[in-house]
Design a protein around this motif. Structure first.
Motif, mmCIF file in Angstrom:
data_model
loop_
_atom_site.group_PDB
_atom_site.id
_atom_site.type_symbol
_atom_site.label_atom_id
_atom_site.label_comp_id
_atom_site.label_asym_id
_atom_site.label_seq_id
_atom_site.Cartn_x
_atom_site.Cartn_y
_atom_site.Cartn_z
ATOM 1 N N PHE A 269 0.643 -1.128 0.090
ATOM 2 C CA PHE A 269 -0.111 -0.165 0.005
ATOM 3 C C PHE A 269 0.960 1.318 -0.018
ATOM 4 O O PHE A 269 0.449 2.289 -0.441
ATOM 5 C CB PHE A 269 -0.832 0.040 1.252
ATOM 6 C CG PHE A 269 -0.160 0.303 2.466
ATOM 7 C CD1 PHE A 269 -0.089 1.288 3.039
ATOM 8 C CD2 PHE A 269 -0.011 -1.144 3.119
ATOM 9 C CE1 PHE A 269 0.561 1.253 4.306
ATOM 10 C CE2 PHE A 269 0.759 -1.083 4.474
ATOM 11 C CZ PHE A 269 0.830 0.474 4.906
ATOM 12 N N LEU A 270 2.172 1.382 0.337
ATOM 13 C CA LEU A 270 2.830 2.337 0.781
ATOM 14 C C LEU A 270 3.146 2.991 -0.654
ATOM 15 O O LEU A 270 2.963 4.332 -0.936
ATOM 16 C CB LEU A 270 4.116 2.087 1.802
ATOM 17 C CG LEU A 270 3.754 2.055 3.126
ATOM 18 C CD1 LEU A 270 5.057 1.358 3.592
ATOM 19 C CD2 LEU A 270 3.486 3.417 3.576
ATOM 20 N N PRO A 271 3.804 2.397 -1.563
ATOM 21 C CA PRO A 271 4.051 3.027 -2.984
ATOM 22 C C PRO A 271 2.647 3.744 -3.588
ATOM 23 O O PRO A 271 2.777 4.840 -4.262
ATOM 24 C CB PRO A 271 4.489 1.886 -3.787
ATOM 25 C CG PRO A 271 4.372 0.736 -3.132
ATOM 26 C CD PRO A 271 4.291 0.834 -1.651
ATOM 27 N N VAL A 272 1.546 3.059 -3.291
ATOM 28 C CA VAL A 272 0.286 3.470 -3.748
ATOM 29 C C VAL A 272 0.061 4.780 -3.183
ATOM 30 O O VAL A 272 -0.530 5.694 -3.932
ATOM 31 C CB VAL A 272 -0.804 2.626 -3.750
ATOM 32 C CG1 VAL A 272 -2.224 3.088 -4.449
ATOM 33 C CG2 VAL A 272 -0.558 0.908 -4.384
ATOM 34 N N PHE A 273 0.058 4.904 -1.859
ATOM 35 C CA PHE A 273 0.012 6.053 -1.078
ATOM 36 C C PHE A 273 0.635 7.256 -1.586
ATOM 37 O O PHE A 273 0.329 8.253 -1.862
ATOM 38 C CB PHE A 273 0.146 5.886 0.428
ATOM 39 C CG PHE A 273 -0.994 5.101 1.151
ATOM 40 C CD1 PHE A 273 -1.860 4.255 0.344
ATOM 41 C CD2 PHE A 273 -1.095 5.261 2.396
ATOM 42 C CE1 PHE A 273 -2.890 3.778 1.211
ATOM 43 C CE2 PHE A 273 -1.924 4.619 3.092
ATOM 44 C CZ PHE A 273 -2.854 3.680 2.644
ATOM 45 N N PHE A 274 2.040 7.020 -1.866
ATOM 46 C CA PHE A 274 2.868 7.944 -2.345
ATOM 47 C C PHE A 274 2.431 8.623 -3.770
ATOM 48 O O PHE A 274 2.588 9.549 -3.912
ATOM 49 C CB PHE A 274 4.497 7.500 -2.189
ATOM 50 C CG PHE A 274 5.124 7.542 -1.057
ATOM 51 C CD1 PHE A 274 5.334 9.081 -0.308
ATOM 52 C CD2 PHE A 274 5.440 6.532 -0.145
ATOM 53 C CE1 PHE A 274 6.277 8.967 0.937
ATOM 54 C CE2 PHE A 274 5.782 6.540 1.224
ATOM 55 C CZ PHE A 274 6.298 7.857 1.577
ATOM 56 N N ARG A 275 2.346 7.469 -4.558
ATOM 57 C CA ARG A 275 1.888 7.887 -5.990
ATOM 58 C C ARG A 275 0.558 8.781 -6.128
ATOM 59 O O ARG A 275 0.721 9.663 -6.814
ATOM 60 C CB ARG A 275 1.573 6.760 -6.829
ATOM 61 C CG ARG A 275 1.474 6.899 -8.311
ATOM 62 C CD ARG A 275 0.929 5.892 -9.249
ATOM 63 N NE ARG A 275 -0.416 5.304 -8.766
ATOM 64 C CZ ARG A 275 -0.859 4.199 -8.536
ATOM 65 N NH1 ARG A 275 0.042 3.157 -8.520
ATOM 66 N NH2 ARG A 275 -1.887 3.822 -8.143
ATOM 67 N N GLU B 19 -4.005 6.944 9.538
ATOM 68 C CA GLU B 19 -2.891 8.074 9.916
ATOM 69 C C GLU B 19 -1.766 8.185 8.843
ATOM 70 O O GLU B 19 -1.375 9.137 8.835
ATOM 71 C CB GLU B 19 -2.411 7.417 11.351
ATOM 72 C CG GLU B 19 -3.279 7.616 12.647
ATOM 73 C CD GLU B 19 -2.931 6.913 13.844
ATOM 74 O OE1 GLU B 19 -3.539 7.307 14.761
ATOM 75 O OE2 GLU B 19 -1.905 5.952 13.886
ATOM 76 N N LEU B 20 -1.565 6.961 8.310
ATOM 77 C CA LEU B 20 -0.262 6.993 7.348
ATOM 78 C C LEU B 20 -0.732 7.759 6.184
ATOM 79 O O LEU B 20 0.087 8.638 5.809
ATOM 80 C CB LEU B 20 0.174 5.675 6.908
ATOM 81 C CG LEU B 20 0.897 4.825 8.051
ATOM 82 C CD1 LEU B 20 0.816 3.130 7.731
ATOM 83 C CD2 LEU B 20 2.291 5.307 8.198
#
Lengths: 337, 337
Positions: B204-210, B265-266
């Protein structure tokens, strides 16, 4: 079709059942019991050389009821065999620890990759089949405490243990992700009729029986004080039948015997009951065995007793006597020709 | 060559090091640090489509010191690359949980079979190399208790977890059977520069950043209350370096962060630090995600702290700021062309 509260065999009358590895040791005993219970049985077996699959294990059964497909369980062609099937006993695999260290990729292929492909085929053609997978106590590695229950960490110490654990866990992934009725049994050391006796690499029990029945000394590595629980194959077939019940779906169970023996005691019993003139002798550990030896092991099978009502019924001496009687009546198992 | 009591980077000056998966996210960050530390680096990467391997991740490094072999780590040809090597960071693998359920055999091939072949090659050509394998917290499956330490049972709930566990356990089998200095790190969710941002299936983290960096809303499945610990990639490289010490041989360690956050939160932190105009929104669970969701997870990394002296150094806001700054300076990571 099968319910834990029934006598397990009765539920198979009229059922369509596939047994993978059905030409092998546990497989052929399973096929015979299913046949006697009135099931229609299909066998899938790849007859991997040196691993015990042999058409003669099904000798004497009516050929009309039992189809045999010689194929790897991962082959596409197996899909046609799985459609509409009620129950699958998924017993195909390689059992040799030594062979798994000599050819790790082959063990991974047979015990993990082929099962991965089988499950994917099954998901596509038949999600309603009940599947019981044969795992092994080898997945635990060296016991941190005895007896070993299912909460003990799985830290396999040879490639066979790694590959079998992956095969088992794949069944559990499919059980939970796709709500399929898959279970897996971690079998302890098994002995009895129709075991491949001529290899030195399929466990110590067939070697002990072969040497006793041919009046050769049973060789025991080290001091012979490592302990094992041993299970007669009829009890394994009982456990497989119990594991087709609803309660077993998505579950992993130990299948072992409450009574353990040292390897020296086991050898003495087999020598005595067979009246072998070879006796037994202690011998130093060969390094290829010692590096993957697990020390003493005893299964705690109380979970399957509580949840499925299975418990080993055969004591060691009775099982040894039945085994000796079988091989005396079927001497080709002792012949290398 | 490397000792846990030294600053880890200093030990790599003059060392010959192989990084498998070295064109990928964690791999390319590892290659860069090794290069800066004075190591001679060889990369093996199969550039599996959609999994983040990209030659541009090594842009700007002097081409003279870094050889790149485009090959599967299980290929025979890799043997020539491993001879005489001091250290191997074995980071090759497939990380997508969804892809592992769509094509289970491929995940098993990349994360288990190829590693099996690599280890067999290594046993043949170079038993003295120190190897650090990248495993994953996915091997645990759903947490029975939080935080999760290494004694927690490994019950993976997707094929990726099964395959990664098999790969990890094969390293341990070789470590113990052949006295090789192999270790494995169970990494938590990792973020930072040079991650493949364009897939929705690599965590999920790369999706959130993109989505934040392109001012699109971050979508959160369910209520967003599942918690995760997240690790900045520089901390992972530190952990990999620490795991080359003598004390790590034959050991498996969690590598995570003491501080956990809810997914909501992230997302809020990433939106705020990037000044994204897209915000975030809650959305129902897609079934293919929900069936393999592990709920909340937090790693207990106290074992690697005690035995190897590693601890995460980067707090979330600092890591997020460095990550945003990197992608703003390298916008091709956000472009599908």
């Amino acid at each position: 079709v099968v319910n834990a509260s029934q006598l397990p065999d009765s539920g198979f009358s009229g059922a369509l059942v596939v047994v993978t590895g059905g030409l092998g040791f546990i497989g052929s005993n399973t096929v015979r019991r299913l046949h006697d219970a009135g099931a229609t049985v299909r066998v899938v077996d790849s007859l991997v050389e040196g691993h015990g699959g042999d058409r003669r294990n099904l000798a004497g059964l009516s050929g009309l009821d039992i189809e045999v497909l010689v194929a790897d369980i991962g082959d596409e062609a197996v899909g046609d065999y799985l459609e509409g099937v009620d129950v699958i006993f998924n017993l195909a695999g390689q059992v040799s620890h030594q062979a798994s260290m000599r050819d790790p990729a082959k063990d991974m292929a047979l015990n993990a990759m082929s099962h991965c492909r089988l499950l994917e085929t099954l998901r596509r053609v038949n999600r309603r089949a009940r599947v019981v997978h044969a795992s092994t106590r080898q997945v635990y590695g060296r016991a941190l405490r005895l007896p070993v229950d299912e909460s003990h960490p799985a830290n396999p110490i040879d490639v066979n243990g790694v590959a079998k654990l992956a095969g088992e866990q794949l069944h559990m992934v499919y059980a939970h992700a796709y709500e399929m009725a898959l279970s897996s049994l971690r079998l302890t050391n098994v002995y009895g009729p129709r075991q491949h006796l001529l290899s030195d690499e399929l466990g110590f029990l067939p070697v002990f029986f072969r040497r006793a029945l041919t009046n050769q000394p049973i060789e025991i590595f080290g001091d012979g004080e490592q302990r094992r629980d041993c299970l007669f194959v009829d009890d394994v077939v009982d456990a497989l039948f119990h594991a087709t019940s609803d309660a077993a779906a998505g579950r992993v169970y130990n299948v072992g015997h409450d009574q353990d023996y040292s390897l020296a005691e086991l050898a003495e019993i087999i020598v005595r009951r067979s009246a072998s003139t070879g006796g037994l002798r202690l011998t130093p550990w060969p390094p290829e065995h010692q590096r993957i030896d697990i020390g003493s092991f005893r299964s705690d099978s109380s979970l399957i007793a509580a949840e499925l009502g299975w418990k080993a019924q055969t004591n060691l001496v009775d099982g040894v006597d039945q085994t000796i009687e079988f091989y005396r009546a079927n001497p080709w198992y002792l012949s290398s020709i």
